[in-house]
Design a protein around this motif. Structure first.
Motif, PDB file in Angstrom:
ATOM      1  N   ILE A  10      -2.793  -6.798   7.394  1.00  0.00           N
ATOM      2  CA  ILE A  10      -1.641  -6.161   6.755  1.00  0.00           C
ATOM      3  C   ILE A  10      -0.339  -6.647   7.373  1.00  0.00           C
ATOM      4  O   ILE A  10      -0.271  -6.974   8.556  1.00  0.00           O
ATOM      5  N   GLU A  69       0.846  -1.183   0.000  1.00  0.00           N
ATOM      6  CA  GLU A  69       0.000   0.000   0.000  1.00  0.00           C
ATOM      7  C   GLU A  69       0.895   1.252   0.000  1.00  0.00           C
ATOM      8  O   GLU A  69       2.101   1.169   0.266  1.00  0.00           O
ATOM      9  N   GLN A  73      -0.814  -5.618   1.937  1.00  0.00           N
ATOM     10  CA  GLN A  73      -2.119  -6.195   2.234  1.00  0.00           C
ATOM     11  C   GLN A  73      -2.022  -7.708   2.118  1.00  0.00           C
ATOM     12  O   GLN A  73      -1.463  -8.232   1.150  1.00  0.00           O
ATOM     13  N   PHE A  94      -6.718   0.925   8.259  1.00  0.00           N
ATOM     14  CA  PHE A  94      -6.410  -0.126   7.293  1.00  0.00           C
ATOM     15  C   PHE A  94      -7.586  -1.094   7.198  1.00  0.00           C
ATOM     16  O   PHE A  94      -8.437  -1.156   8.076  1.00  0.00           O
TER      17      PHE A  94
END
Length: 357
Positions: free
Chosen positions: A227, A6, A12, A223
């Motif tokens: 992650i 990201e 991710q 988020f």
């Protein structure tokens, strides 16, 4: 199973995408096991984090029927109250570009947290001269940092498995007032951030009012999903206890550790191995793999699935036979609340050597 990084520099993780959509709960469970096994292999291929240490902060009196949901109603537990020992965990790791990063997991501001409605009522019902006896404080977050030589300026991120009882303004600052962690940002699941904007009464009893008020927007990083922050460290979405709950996972020299408040003791993730007769017999009679921490049951089925995810991801210790999931608030014996159902105490843990400013 890793998507492109990201813009924040995080990656991710797709291991659990779609695993909770099946109509049949057992199909969800099987999908989550497969995802956790795949993630475990991926993270075991990563190098260990540079440093990971947990610090005892304070004890919190807590009803046993919340801590071990399902057992108290069946009269399998004798104590009415247990003590949870709240900790913060400091992790230093390399990001994907090789830069040192410092993360603080569950750094509680317990003075501000006393405004949480549930604990505020409990405090008002308890004579003030007993407060320090019932809820002793061992150290503050700044004292924990100082004890290992890490400066407040070194902290890049703070995060909490969920925002129950948390007030982050002392750390991040609020309107016109600087924070004690001048460079830190809050990592929070987007659903958790959305929930605190409009809580239902059963949720609001456990959230600290105004805990995010006035915090600069640039200090909050939301988020989605799960992650990976860097080499050997990830935040995994584990909904159920709250919809936006997530768990910390980090690689150590001897395997993986998962830190979570979905349960409160080693017994919670390994009830069949429990030395407490009530817990073990409950697991044998029902087939339950885990025992939920259920003060707010936003989604019991999801929480059950999340705890199986955690124990599968963490693996089992060859030393003591319990899952390598460490409760972020651990049920532990205390003379005021004897009989705590805990078969293995994690206590404070430490791996590696800190990098100091």
């Amino acid at each position: 199973m890793t998507r492109d990084p990201e813009p924040t520099g995080f990656a991710q993780l797709a291991h659990f995408d779609g695993t909770r959509t099946a109509a049949v709960p057992q199909d969800r469970l099987r999908a989550i096991r497969r995802g956790a096994e795949a993630m475990r292999e991926q993270l075991l291929d990563a190098p260990p984090v540079r440093y990971a240490r947990s610090f005892d902060l304070l004890r919190i009196p807590y009803p046993a029927w919340f801590a071990f949901t399902g057992l108290y109603s069946q009269q399998l537990l004798k104590p009415h109250m247990v003590h949870l020992l709240a900790r913060t965990t400091l992790v230093q790791y390399d990001d994907f570009e090789g830069r040192l990063r410092t993360l603080l997991f569950t750094p509680a501001d317990f003075e501000a947290g006393n405004e949480t409605p549930y604990f505020k009522r409990l405090g008002e019902q308890t004579p003030k001269f007993l407060h320090k006896t019932i809820a002793p404080v061992y150290r503050t977050v700044p004292q924990a940092l100082a004890s290992c030589g890490v400066s407040p300026e070194q902290v890049d991120y703070i995060t909490y498995d969920h925002l129950h009882t948390q007030d982050v303004r002392r750390w991040l600052g609020s309107t016109g007032i600087p924070g004690l962690l001048p460079n830190a940002k809050l990592l929070v699941h987007r659903q958790e951030l959305a929930s605190v904007q409009g809580l239902l009464p059963l949720q609001a009893d456990w959230y600290c009012p105004h805990g995010l008020d006035g915090v600069p927007l640039e200090r909050i990083v939301a988020f989605d999903g799960s992650i990976q922050l860097g080499r050997g460290v990830a935040l995994v979405h584990t909904p159920g206890h709250t919809e936006g709950n997530h768990s910390l996972v980090y690689r150590t020299a001897d395997g993986l550790r998962v830190s979570s408040e979905n349960g409160v003791s080693a017994d919670s993730w390994s009830p069949l191995q429990s030395r407490h007769n009530g817990i073990r017999r409950h697991a044998q009679a029902t087939g339950a793999e885990v025992i939920l921490n259920g003060n707010t049951q936003e989604g019991s089925n999801d929480q059950y699935l999340s705890m199986v995810l955690e124990k599968t991801l963490a693996g089992t210790s060859a030393t003591h036979g319990f899952s390598n999931v460490v409760p972020s608030s651990e049920c532990s014996p205390h003379w005021l609340f004897p009989g705590a159902p805990t078969s293995h105490l994690w206590g404070e843990t430490c791996f590696g050597t800190p990098t100091c400013a």
